[in-house]
Structure formats: C-alpha cells, structure tokens
Design an enzyme around this catalytic site. Structure first.
Site, PDB file in Angstrom:
ATOM      1  N   LYS A 110      57.536  75.042  78.970  1.00 57.04           N
ATOM      2  CA  LYS A 110      57.249  73.686  78.523  1.00 57.04           C
ATOM      3  C   LYS A 110      55.737  73.442  78.481  1.00 57.04           C
ATOM      4  CE  LYS A 110      61.572  71.690  80.266  1.00 57.04           C
ATOM      5  NZ  LYS A 110      62.182  70.773  81.268  1.00 57.04           N
ATOM      6  N   SER A 163      57.243  70.867  83.811  1.00 59.89           N
ATOM      7  CA  SER A 163      58.079  70.853  85.013  1.00 59.89           C
ATOM      8  C   SER A 163      59.546  70.965  84.649  1.00 59.89           C
ATOM      9  CB  SER A 163      57.840  69.568  85.818  1.00 59.89           C
ATOM     10  OG  SER A 163      58.595  69.582  87.029  1.00 59.89           O
ATOM     11  N   ASP A 164      60.315  71.543  85.559  1.00 60.96           N
ATOM     12  CA  ASP A 164      61.755  71.628  85.361  1.00 60.96           C
ATOM     13  C   ASP A 164      62.430  71.671  86.728  1.00 60.96           C
ATOM     14  OD1 ASP A 164      63.834  72.149  83.070  1.00 60.96           O
ATOM     15  OD2 ASP A 164      64.438  73.440  84.740  1.00 60.96           O
ATOM     16  N   GLN A 165      63.621  71.088  86.785  1.00 64.51           N
ATOM     17  CA  GLN A 165      64.382  71.087  88.040  1.00 64.51           C
ATOM     18  C   GLN A 165      65.779  71.638  87.784  1.00 64.51           C
ATOM     19  OE1 GLN A 165      66.127  67.426  90.053  1.00 64.51           O
ATOM     20  NE2 GLN A 165      64.395  67.823  91.423  1.00 64.51           N
ATOM     21  N   ALA A 198      60.178  73.247  89.683  1.00 64.28           N
ATOM     22  CA  ALA A 198      59.042  74.097  89.328  1.00 64.28           C
ATOM     23  C   ALA A 198      58.032  73.299  88.518  1.00 64.28           C
ATOM     24  CB  ALA A 198      59.514  75.302  88.530  1.00 64.28           C
TER      25      ALA A 198
END
Length: 218
Positions: free
Chosen positions: A69, A89-91, A126
């Site tokens: 991203k 960011s990613d969860q 992250a």
C-alpha cells in the site's frame, strides 16, 4: 579611532520546507488516529489486492500488504514530484494461524465471531513508512493478544446490528461496543488494535523527518 568589534549576528532560523505526509488508506479509523499527532496530512486510497497468497500466514500477510500500500501511493507521489512521507498499514486477525480480514458482510461477520468465541485472537497491525526522496523505508508489526468471551447467537446479532463492523478485521470494533465481547486485551500500544500503532509510528516519522513536537529549522 579605536576599532570596535561587532560580533556576527546569529542567523535567524528559517523553517525548512515540510515534506507532505500522506496516509495511504481510506480507513476513517486510521485517519482519526493519525490526526492525534497534530501533523497535517492528506489521504490517498491505495489500489492493492488484499487477498492472501496461497498458504500465507497472517503476520506476513499484514506486512506484505502494508508495504504494498505504501509503495503504491509513494509511486504516485513521486510521479507528481512530491516530497512525500507515505504511511501504509494493514491489520489481519489471526485465529490459530487462520487469516481473518474484513468480513464485508453480515453473514461472514457472524461466522468470524462464532469462530473467535472463547478463543485468543492475535491482531497483527503492520505499518510501512516510505520517503522516496531520501530512500527512507521502515516497517514494523505490532501484535495485540485479545481474549474473546463465549458469544451466543443473541450477543453476536445484537452487536452486529448496533456496530455493523463489516470494515473491521475480525469484525472486532474494540473502540466501540466490541469491547463488550472481550475478556482481556494485552498490548504495548493502546492504539494498535484500532488500526494504527501511534507510539511506533511517531518514532518512525521522526526518523523520516517529521516530529509533531519539534519545529524544523535550517
């Protein structure tokens, strides 16, 4: 006539041009969290396929997507000649090694919550920070351990009708009524579970050249 020594005047500090802070996310939750740092920023939605690769574990998936991203948004900023610091960011929720992403629908949310009932779930958030103009790149993952209580059908349906958390990883909106689904949260950063760990992010932004508590001077 005596010579009078005049000491040189100290140069008046001048503000350095600030890089543009770009949040590569369409998440309203991350936007609200980043605003807490009191740094001006813009948002851009990254065009990234969030589907996991075959046999991809939850933590590496979160890492890969956060970096992808940030890279996708940074590429556009660079093409525009922008000195940008980009946040991606990613969860991903991790239930016994199984990836639980955003449910996207009521039925999938019901299934996620039924699966998590009575179990410990790990939420891997992250973050990647890039500044292409300087070559800066940093990534990290913050993992929060969450204990879910036993959830019956009525509890799940009531929660989903009120919160409709279909854009939250694992259907768990802990900053809202989702907190009533839990027995415990173990975390080093209270903002991590919401989707953007600000303690570590603030450190990375300082390294990249932005500090909300100090002015920038030449």
């Amino acid at each position: 006539m005596p010579h009078v020594f005049t000491p040189p005047q100290a140069a008046t500090p001048r503000a350095l041009p600030q890089p543009t802070l770009v949040l590569g996310s369409s998440s309203v939750y991350r936007k609200e969290l980043l605003a807490r740092l009191h740094l001006p920023f813009v948002t851009r939605s990254p065009e990234v396929d969030e589907a996991p690769l075959p046999n991809e574990a939850p933590l590496p998936l979160a890492q890969r997507l956060a970096l992808a991203k940030a890279q996708a948004v940074a590429q556009g900023c660079t093409a525009e000649g922008m000195d940008a610091i980009v946040i991606g960011s990613d969860q991903v929720a991790d239930l016994n090694g199984q990836c639980l992403g955003k449910p996207g629908s009521h039925d999938r949310a019901v299934g996620q919550l039924q699966a998590m009932s009575g179990h410990t779930v790990y939420f891997h958030t992250a973050v990647a920070v890039l500044r292409p103009s300087t070559g800066f790149q940093a990534t990290f993952v913050n993992t929060v351990s969450v204990g879910f209580r036993e959830l019956d059908v009525t509890t799940i349906e009531t929660y989903l009708q009120i919160e409709q958390p279909y854009d939250c990883a694992g259907s768990a909106k802990a900053e809202g009524l989702g907190i009533a689904l839990l027995n415990r949260i173990d975390s080093s950063d209270p903002t991590a579970l919401i989707g953007l760990p600000l303690i570590e992010l603030a450190q990375m932004l300082r390294q990249a050249g932005l500090d909300s508590l100090r002015p920038h001077f030449a």
